[in-house]
Scaffold this motif. Structure first.
Motif, PDB file in Angstrom:
ATOM      1  N   GLU A  38       0.867  -1.251   0.119  1.00  0.00           N
ATOM      2  CA  GLU A  38      -0.052   0.016   0.003  1.00  0.00           C
ATOM      3  C   GLU A  38       0.992   1.295  -0.195  1.00  0.00           C
ATOM      4  O   GLU A  38       0.645   2.259  -0.755  1.00  0.00           O
ATOM      5  N   TRP A  39       2.103   1.253   0.659  1.00  0.00           N
ATOM      6  CA  TRP A  39       2.755   2.505   0.782  1.00  0.00           C
ATOM      7  C   TRP A  39       3.643   2.624  -0.478  1.00  0.00           C
ATOM      8  O   TRP A  39       3.603   3.672  -1.014  1.00  0.00           O
ATOM      9  N   GLU A  40       3.997   1.404  -1.341  1.00  0.00           N
ATOM     10  CA  GLU A  40       4.834   1.929  -2.521  1.00  0.00           C
ATOM     11  C   GLU A  40       3.480   2.230  -3.659  1.00  0.00           C
ATOM     12  O   GLU A  40       3.972   3.107  -4.285  1.00  0.00           O
ATOM     13  N   LEU A  41       2.325   1.742  -3.467  1.00  0.00           N
ATOM     14  CA  LEU A  41       1.298   2.459  -4.624  1.00  0.00           C
ATOM     15  C   LEU A  41       1.124   3.802  -3.954  1.00  0.00           C
ATOM     16  O   LEU A  41       0.798   4.431  -4.986  1.00  0.00           O
ATOM     17  N   GLN A  42       0.833   4.130  -2.913  1.00  0.00           N
ATOM     18  CA  GLN A  42       0.685   5.613  -2.749  1.00  0.00           C
ATOM     19  C   GLN A  42       1.892   6.463  -2.902  1.00  0.00           C
ATOM     20  O   GLN A  42       1.644   7.480  -3.508  1.00  0.00           O
ATOM     21  N   ARG A  43       2.996   6.116  -2.916  1.00  0.00           N
ATOM     22  CA  ARG A  43       4.272   7.025  -3.312  1.00  0.00           C
ATOM     23  C   ARG A  43       4.200   7.044  -4.919  1.00  0.00           C
ATOM     24  O   ARG A  43       4.606   8.123  -5.377  1.00  0.00           O
ATOM     25  N   ILE A  44       3.725   5.765  -5.684  1.00  0.00           N
ATOM     26  CA  ILE A  44       3.913   5.999  -6.950  1.00  0.00           C
ATOM     27  C   ILE A  44       2.699   7.104  -7.378  1.00  0.00           C
ATOM     28  O   ILE A  44       2.800   8.033  -8.413  1.00  0.00           O
ATOM     29  N   VAL A  45       1.692   6.999  -6.844  1.00  0.00           N
ATOM     30  CA  VAL A  45       0.612   7.860  -7.212  1.00  0.00           C
ATOM     31  C   VAL A  45       0.935   9.261  -6.785  1.00  0.00           C
ATOM     32  O   VAL A  45       0.605  10.268  -7.487  1.00  0.00           O
ATOM     33  N   ALA A  46       1.456   9.387  -5.673  1.00  0.00           N
ATOM     34  CA  ALA A  46       2.130  10.806  -5.195  1.00  0.00           C
ATOM     35  C   ALA A  46       3.223  11.424  -6.494  1.00  0.00           C
ATOM     36  O   ALA A  46       3.185  12.615  -6.670  1.00  0.00           O
ATOM     37  N   LEU A  47       4.029  10.558  -6.702  1.00  0.00           N
ATOM     38  CA  LEU A  47       5.108  11.101  -7.696  1.00  0.00           C
ATOM     39  C   LEU A  47       4.368  11.478  -8.983  1.00  0.00           C
ATOM     40  O   LEU A  47       4.774  12.528  -9.803  1.00  0.00           O
ATOM     41  N   CYS A  48       3.311  10.593  -9.409  1.00  0.00           N
ATOM     42  CA  CYS A  48       2.801  10.848 -10.559  1.00  0.00           C
ATOM     43  C   CYS A  48       2.000  12.236 -10.561  1.00  0.00           C
ATOM     44  O   CYS A  48       1.868  13.111 -11.620  1.00  0.00           O
ATOM     45  N   ALA A  49       1.385  12.402  -9.588  1.00  0.00           N
ATOM     46  CA  ALA A  49       0.501  13.514  -9.407  1.00  0.00           C
ATOM     47  C   ALA A  49       1.399  14.817  -9.392  1.00  0.00           C
ATOM     48  O   ALA A  49       1.284  15.868  -9.984  1.00  0.00           O
ATOM     49  N   GLU A  50       2.582  14.602  -8.772  1.00  0.00           N
ATOM     50  CA  GLU A  50       3.766  15.877  -8.632  1.00  0.00           C
ATOM     51  C   GLU A  50       4.114  16.268  -9.933  1.00  0.00           C
ATOM     52  O   GLU A  50       4.138  17.161 -10.750  1.00  0.00           O
ATOM     53  N   GLU A  51       4.220  15.026 -11.066  1.00  0.00           N
ATOM     54  CA  GLU A  51       4.857  15.484 -12.298  1.00  0.00           C
ATOM     55  C   GLU A  51       3.576  16.063 -13.128  1.00  0.00           C
ATOM     56  O   GLU A  51       4.032  17.031 -13.880  1.00  0.00           O
ATOM     57  N   VAL A  52       2.293  15.488 -12.912  1.00  0.00           N
ATOM     58  CA  VAL A  52       1.327  16.084 -13.651  1.00  0.00           C
ATOM     59  C   VAL A  52       1.208  17.718 -13.147  1.00  0.00           C
ATOM     60  O   VAL A  52       0.975  18.658 -14.134  1.00  0.00           O
ATOM     61  N   MET A  53       1.412  18.044 -11.894  1.00  0.00           N
ATOM     62  CA  MET A  53       1.356  19.468 -11.487  1.00  0.00           C
ATOM     63  C   MET A  53       2.256  20.276 -12.281  1.00  0.00           C
ATOM     64  O   MET A  53       2.088  21.518 -12.600  1.00  0.00           O
ATOM     65  N   LYS A  54       3.642  19.618 -12.173  1.00  0.00           N
ATOM     66  CA  LYS A  54       4.774  20.405 -13.035  1.00  0.00           C
ATOM     67  C   LYS A  54       4.222  20.758 -14.337  1.00  0.00           C
ATOM     68  O   LYS A  54       4.453  21.681 -14.722  1.00  0.00           O
ATOM     69  N   ILE A  55       3.859  19.831 -15.097  1.00  0.00           N
ATOM     70  CA  ILE A  55       3.682  19.928 -16.339  1.00  0.00           C
ATOM     71  C   ILE A  55       2.476  20.924 -16.688  1.00  0.00           C
ATOM     72  O   ILE A  55       2.807  21.725 -17.447  1.00  0.00           O
ATOM     73  N   LEU A  56       1.399  20.828 -15.856  1.00  0.00           N
ATOM     74  CA  LEU A  56       0.333  22.025 -16.115  1.00  0.00           C
ATOM     75  C   LEU A  56       0.918  23.366 -15.492  1.00  0.00           C
ATOM     76  O   LEU A  56       0.430  24.197 -16.194  1.00  0.00           O
ATOM     77  N   LYS A  57       1.791  23.355 -14.696  1.00  0.00           N
ATOM     78  CA  LYS A  57       2.343  24.490 -14.212  1.00  0.00           C
ATOM     79  C   LYS A  57       3.216  25.319 -15.345  1.00  0.00           C
ATOM     80  O   LYS A  57       3.001  26.457 -15.994  1.00  0.00           O
ATOM     81  N   ARG A  58       3.920  24.313 -16.093  1.00  0.00           N
ATOM     82  CA  ARG A  58       4.675  24.687 -17.292  1.00  0.00           C
ATOM     83  C   ARG A  58       3.926  25.170 -18.383  1.00  0.00           C
ATOM     84  O   ARG A  58       4.201  26.253 -19.314  1.00  0.00           O
ATOM     85  N   GLN A  59       2.535  24.555 -18.720  1.00  0.00           N
ATOM     86  CA  GLN A  59       1.710  24.981 -19.614  1.00  0.00           C
ATOM     87  C   GLN A  59       1.196  26.262 -19.345  1.00  0.00           C
ATOM     88  O   GLN A  59       0.859  26.834 -20.292  1.00  0.00           O
ATOM     89  N   LYS A  60       0.766  26.674 -18.132  1.00  0.00           N
ATOM     90  CA  LYS A  60       0.257  27.859 -17.699  1.00  0.00           C
ATOM     91  C   LYS A  60       1.191  28.904 -18.150  1.00  0.00           C
ATOM     92  O   LYS A  60       0.730  30.253 -18.561  1.00  0.00           O
ATOM     93  N   GLU A  61       2.561  28.617 -18.024  1.00  0.00           N
ATOM     94  CA  GLU A  61       3.779  29.680 -17.905  1.00  0.00           C
ATOM     95  C   GLU A  61       3.812  30.195 -19.363  1.00  0.00           C
ATOM     96  O   GLU A  61       4.136  31.107 -19.791  1.00  0.00           O
TER      97      GLU A  61
END
Length: 62
Positions: A38-61
């Motif tokens: 469960e911890w590994e799954l949560q960590r993967i989801v958190a990393l993916c969400a972080e990368e998506v947020m970075k991409i969205l931020k770059r697209q807004k800029e």
């Protein structure tokens, strides 16, 4: 003139290793998620969400 790559798409396919030498093609009661804790799954989801947020931020800029 230099070329700038703004997006890189990486696709991967992950498969479970064979369970035995008998050649059976999969188990009836297991799912691909069962291999992760469960911890590994949560960590993967958190990393993916972080990368998506970075991409969205770059697209807004732009």
């Amino acid at each position: 003139m230099p070329i700038e790559v703004r997006e890189l798409v990486i696709k991967a396919r992950v498969e479970d290793p064979p369970q035995g030498a008998s050649g059976s093609s999969g188990s009836a009661g297991t799912s691909p998620r069962a291999a992760l804790s469960e911890w590994e799954l949560q960590r993967i989801v958190a990393l993916c969400a972080e990368e998506v947020m970075k991409i969205l931020k770059r697209q807004k800029e732009r």
